[in-house]
Design a protein around this motif. Structure first.
Motif, short mmCIF file in Angstrom:
data_model
loop_
_atom_site.label_atom_id
_atom_site.label_comp_id
_atom_site.label_asym_id
_atom_site.label_seq_id
_atom_site.Cartn_x
_atom_site.Cartn_y
_atom_site.Cartn_z
N MET A 160 -66.03 57.78 89.58
CA MET A 160 -66.24 57.09 88.32
C MET A 160 -67.61 56.40 88.41
O MET A 160 -67.76 55.41 89.11
CB MET A 160 -65.11 56.08 88.11
CG MET A 160 -65.26 55.22 86.92
SD MET A 160 -63.79 54.24 86.53
CE MET A 160 -63.77 53.02 87.82
N ASP A 161 -68.57 56.95 87.71
CA ASP A 161 -69.92 56.38 87.69
C ASP A 161 -70.11 55.60 86.41
O ASP A 161 -69.60 55.98 85.35
CB ASP A 161 -70.97 57.48 87.76
CG ASP A 161 -70.94 58.24 89.08
OD1 ASP A 161 -70.69 57.59 90.12
OD2 ASP A 161 -71.15 59.46 89.06
N TYR A 162 -70.87 54.51 86.51
CA TYR A 162 -71.14 53.68 85.34
C TYR A 162 -72.47 52.97 85.51
O TYR A 162 -73.00 52.88 86.63
CB TYR A 162 -70.02 52.68 85.11
CG TYR A 162 -69.76 51.75 86.26
CD1 TYR A 162 -70.43 50.54 86.38
CD2 TYR A 162 -68.84 52.10 87.25
CE1 TYR A 162 -70.19 49.69 87.46
CE2 TYR A 162 -68.59 51.26 88.32
CZ TYR A 162 -69.27 50.07 88.42
OH TYR A 162 -69.03 49.23 89.48
N GLU A 163 -73.00 52.49 84.40
CA GLU A 163 -74.22 51.70 84.44
C GLU A 163 -74.17 50.64 83.36
O GLU A 163 -73.55 50.83 82.31
CB GLU A 163 -75.46 52.57 84.29
CG GLU A 163 -75.59 53.29 82.96
CD GLU A 163 -76.83 54.15 82.86
OE1 GLU A 163 -77.81 53.90 83.58
OE2 GLU A 163 -76.82 55.08 82.05
N PHE A 164 -74.81 49.52 83.66
CA PHE A 164 -74.93 48.42 82.72
C PHE A 164 -76.37 48.40 82.22
O PHE A 164 -77.30 48.48 83.01
CB PHE A 164 -74.61 47.08 83.38
CG PHE A 164 -73.25 47.02 84.02
CD1 PHE A 164 -72.10 47.13 83.25
CD2 PHE A 164 -73.12 46.87 85.38
CE1 PHE A 164 -70.85 47.07 83.83
CE2 PHE A 164 -71.87 46.80 85.98
CZ PHE A 164 -70.73 46.92 85.19
N LEU A 165 -76.53 48.29 80.91
CA LEU A 165 -77.85 48.28 80.28
C LEU A 165 -77.91 47.16 79.26
O LEU A 165 -76.88 46.68 78.80
CB LEU A 165 -78.12 49.61 79.57
CG LEU A 165 -77.90 50.90 80.34
CD1 LEU A 165 -77.79 52.07 79.38
CD2 LEU A 165 -79.04 51.10 81.30
N ARG A 166 -79.10 46.80 78.88
CA ARG A 166 -79.29 45.91 77.73
C ARG A 166 -80.01 46.71 76.66
O ARG A 166 -81.01 47.36 76.95
CB ARG A 166 -80.11 44.68 78.12
CG ARG A 166 -79.32 43.71 78.94
CD ARG A 166 -79.87 42.31 78.82
NE ARG A 166 -79.16 41.40 79.69
CZ ARG A 166 -78.14 40.66 79.30
NH1 ARG A 166 -77.73 40.70 78.06
NH2 ARG A 166 -77.53 39.86 80.15
N ASP A 167 -79.51 46.65 75.43
CA ASP A 167 -80.17 47.35 74.34
C ASP A 167 -81.34 46.50 73.84
O ASP A 167 -81.64 45.44 74.38
CB ASP A 167 -79.18 47.73 73.23
CG ASP A 167 -78.59 46.55 72.50
OD1 ASP A 167 -79.10 45.42 72.64
OD2 ASP A 167 -77.62 46.74 71.75
#
Length: 120
Positions: free
Chosen positions: A1-8
C-alpha cells in the motif's frame, strides 16, 4: 500500500493512495480533513476492538469506516447495490470506492498523516 501526502495550490493537504487502496485516500480527503479529534476517536476505536471479535464503525458523509481487530474496510456510502449484479464497467468504480487493509497498516498511515499535518 503506497501513499503520498501533498499540498495543493491552496495549501490543502491531499492524500493519494496506490491502486486498490484509493478509497482510503478519498476517505482521508473527504472525511478526516485534518480533524485531530476524529483521529483520536479512530485510534481509540482500534484499541477497543484489538484482540476481540467486535467491530467499530464510523459513518461519514461520503464514506464509512468499519474496523475489527485485524482489518479495516473503507466503503463509499453510495456503494450499495441491490442484488448481486453489477453493471458492466462498474468494476473500476468499485475499486475506487472500496478498500481493505490491516489495522496496523491503517494506524501507521494515520500516524504519518498526523505528523505531516503538524510539521508541514
Amino acid at each position: 500500500m503506497d501513499y503520498e501526502f501533498l499540498r495543493d495550490v491552496t495549501g490543502q493537504v491531499v492524500v493519494r493512495f496506490s491502486m486498490g487502496h484509493e478509497a482510503i485516500g478519498h476517505w482521508i480527503n473527504e472525511e478526516l480533513k485534518g480533524d485531530f479529534n476524529l483521529l483520536d476517536r479512530i485510534e481509540a476505536g482500534a484499541a477497543e476492538v484489538k484482540g476481540s471479535e467486535r467491530q467499530w464503525q464510523l459513518e461519514g458523509h461520503e464514506y464509512t469506516l468499519l474496523m475489527d481487530g485485524e482489518e479495516v474496510m473503507i466503503r463509499a456510502n453510495q456503494l450499495e447495490f441491490e442484488g448481486d449484479e453489477m453493471e458492466e464497467g462498474m468494476n473500476y468504480y468499485d475499486e475506487e470506492s472500496l478498500s481493505f487493509c490491516g489495522v496496523e497498516d491503517f494506524l501507521a498511515v494515520l500516524k504519518a498523516y498526523r505528523s505531516f499535518m503538524l510539521n508541514y
